[in-house]
Design a protein around this motif. Structure first.
Motif, short mmCIF file in Angstrom:
data_model
loop_
_atom_site.label_atom_id
_atom_site.label_comp_id
_atom_site.label_asym_id
_atom_site.label_seq_id
_atom_site.Cartn_x
_atom_site.Cartn_y
_atom_site.Cartn_z
N ILE A 43 -2.37 -4.89 3.67
CA ILE A 43 -3.05 -5.41 4.85
C ILE A 43 -2.43 -4.88 6.13
O ILE A 43 -3.11 -4.68 7.14
CB ILE A 43 -3.03 -6.96 4.84
CG1 ILE A 43 -3.90 -7.52 5.97
CG2 ILE A 43 -1.60 -7.46 4.91
CD1 ILE A 43 -5.36 -7.27 5.81
N GLU A 44 -1.10 -4.61 6.10
CA GLU A 44 -0.43 -4.16 7.32
C GLU A 44 -0.89 -2.78 7.76
O GLU A 44 -0.69 -2.39 8.92
CB GLU A 44 1.09 -4.18 7.15
CG GLU A 44 1.61 -3.34 6.01
CD GLU A 44 1.78 -4.14 4.73
OE1 GLU A 44 2.55 -3.72 3.86
OE2 GLU A 44 1.12 -5.21 4.62
N GLU A 45 -1.51 -1.99 6.85
CA GLU A 45 -1.95 -0.66 7.24
C GLU A 45 -3.08 -0.71 8.26
O GLU A 45 -3.37 0.28 8.93
CB GLU A 45 -2.40 0.13 6.01
CG GLU A 45 -1.25 0.57 5.12
CD GLU A 45 -1.68 1.54 4.05
OE1 GLU A 45 -2.88 1.91 4.02
OE2 GLU A 45 -0.82 1.95 3.25
N GLU A 46 -3.72 -1.88 8.39
CA GLU A 46 -4.80 -2.01 9.36
C GLU A 46 -4.28 -1.98 10.80
O GLU A 46 -5.02 -1.70 11.73
CB GLU A 46 -5.56 -3.31 9.12
CG GLU A 46 -6.29 -3.34 7.77
CD GLU A 46 -7.07 -4.62 7.57
OE1 GLU A 46 -7.12 -5.43 8.53
OE2 GLU A 46 -7.62 -4.83 6.47
N VAL A 47 -3.01 -2.30 10.96
CA VAL A 47 -2.45 -2.34 12.32
C VAL A 47 -1.36 -1.31 12.53
O VAL A 47 -0.88 -1.13 13.64
CB VAL A 47 -1.88 -3.74 12.64
CG1 VAL A 47 -2.99 -4.78 12.64
CG2 VAL A 47 -0.80 -4.13 11.63
N LEU A 48 -0.94 -0.61 11.47
CA LEU A 48 0.08 0.41 11.61
C LEU A 48 -0.54 1.70 12.12
O LEU A 48 -1.39 2.29 11.49
CB LEU A 48 0.77 0.68 10.26
CG LEU A 48 1.72 -0.41 9.76
CD1 LEU A 48 2.26 -0.03 8.40
CD2 LEU A 48 2.87 -0.62 10.72
N SER A 74 -9.88 3.43 -10.19
CA SER A 74 -8.64 3.21 -9.47
C SER A 74 -8.90 2.25 -8.31
O SER A 74 -9.94 2.29 -7.66
CB SER A 74 -8.08 4.53 -8.93
OG SER A 74 -7.81 5.41 -10.00
N SER A 75 -7.94 1.41 -8.05
CA SER A 75 -8.07 0.45 -6.96
C SER A 75 -7.96 1.14 -5.62
O SER A 75 -7.11 2.01 -5.42
CB SER A 75 -7.00 -0.64 -7.08
OG SER A 75 -7.04 -1.50 -5.96
N ASN A 76 -8.82 0.75 -4.70
CA ASN A 76 -8.77 1.27 -3.34
C ASN A 76 -8.13 0.27 -2.38
O ASN A 76 -8.15 0.48 -1.16
CB ASN A 76 -10.18 1.61 -2.85
CG ASN A 76 -10.79 2.77 -3.62
OD1 ASN A 76 -10.11 3.74 -3.94
ND2 ASN A 76 -12.08 2.68 -3.92
N ASN A 77 -7.59 -0.81 -2.94
CA ASN A 77 -6.96 -1.81 -2.09
C ASN A 77 -5.70 -1.24 -1.46
O ASN A 77 -4.89 -0.61 -2.12
CB ASN A 77 -6.61 -3.06 -2.91
CG ASN A 77 -7.84 -3.77 -3.44
OD1 ASN A 77 -8.90 -3.70 -2.83
ND2 ASN A 77 -7.71 -4.45 -4.56
N ARG A 78 -5.55 -1.48 -0.18
CA ARG A 78 -4.40 -1.01 0.56
C ARG A 78 -3.69 -2.21 1.19
O ARG A 78 -4.30 -3.25 1.42
CB ARG A 78 -4.80 -0.03 1.67
CG ARG A 78 -5.57 1.18 1.17
CD ARG A 78 -4.72 2.02 0.23
NE ARG A 78 -3.49 2.46 0.86
CZ ARG A 78 -2.48 3.01 0.19
NH1 ARG A 78 -2.54 3.16 -1.12
NH2 ARG A 78 -1.40 3.40 0.83
#
Length: 240
Positions: free
Chosen positions: A131-136, A125-129
């Motif tokens: 990019i905006e979650e890095e600052v939310l 399964s992909s673990n990609n999230r």
């Protein structure tokens, strides 16, 4: 293991049923509204010129969601069509990579699959999230001065002063604290302002022992409420 014609026919019937359901769904909702040329048509507006872009934020989100759902359904239809072609070619139920029969359990879960578990194109399964979650994150959670013996007016205090006038928070956002008062719907609203302990604000005195002022605090509010209740009780007793 060799697939029997009866098993293949059962999967063919299931695939055709899935295909019919998807086609009916896309036809009923006009491909999730994507057949409409402009977003104003989906919200029954004559024009979007008189609306601020922020006013169409919800409509834009719904439009993006509908596009994603439409692409998902069309991708499923494509996979079903390819599976039916493999049935007609006598290749259904066998891995395209190794040629070995695909397990019954896997076909039951993914009737459109063309690969066995060992040769699946997606082994993990992909673990990609996004990019905006890095600052939310919450506006204030771990404060810069939390670990310091600091009592000065900082950014946390600024936020609390503004949040008193209202935020978008609701009781569900503070369920762990059991808050039921909308006037306290902001982060660390229970923190004292202008003093450390409740009793300090209640017994604020000058060097001569004279009371200078009472800083509003929970203890003072409770005491005022007690006095009102006590006065009402005394009045009721006199009346009786």
């Amino acid at each position: 293991m060799v697939w029997s014609q009866q098993s293949i026919n059962q999967f063919k019937d299931r695939l055709q049923q899935m295909q019919n359901e998807l086609n009916e769904r896309l036809a009923y909702n006009r491909h999730y509204g994507n057949e409409l040329e402009l977003i104003k048509e989906s919200v029954s507006e004559l024009s979007s010129y008189d609306n601020h872009p922020g006013d169409l934020g919800t409509e834009l989100f719904e439009r993006q969601k509908d596009i994603a759902l439409n692409e998902l359904n069309e991708s499923e239809l494509k996979s079903i069509h390819q599976a039916l072609e493999r049935i007609d070619a006598g290749e259904y139920g066998y891995c395209k990579s190794c040629g070995q029969p695909i397990s019954m359990a896997r076909l039951e879960a993914l009737p459109t699959t063309a690969y066995c578990k060992e040769h699946s194109l997606e082994q993990s399964s992909s673990n990609n999230r996004p990019i905006e979650e890095e600052v939310l994150k919450p506006p204030y959670g771990q404060y810069n001065n939390d670990q310091k013996d600091a009592t000065f007016y900082d950014s946390e205090d600024s936020w609390q002063d503004v949040a008193v006038y209202g935020t978008s928070e609701s009781p569900s956002d503070f369920s762990e604290n059991g808050m039921m008062n909308y006037n306290e719907m902001f982060i660390e609203s229970e923190e004292n302002v202008g003093y450390v302990e409740d009793i300090e604000g209640f017994i604020a005195t000058d060097m001569d022992g004279s009371n200078t002022r009472i800083i509003p605090n929970k203890m003072h509010k409770d005491y005022e409420r007690f006095l009102v209740d006590q006065e009402q009780t005394d009045e009721d007793s006199d009346y009786v």
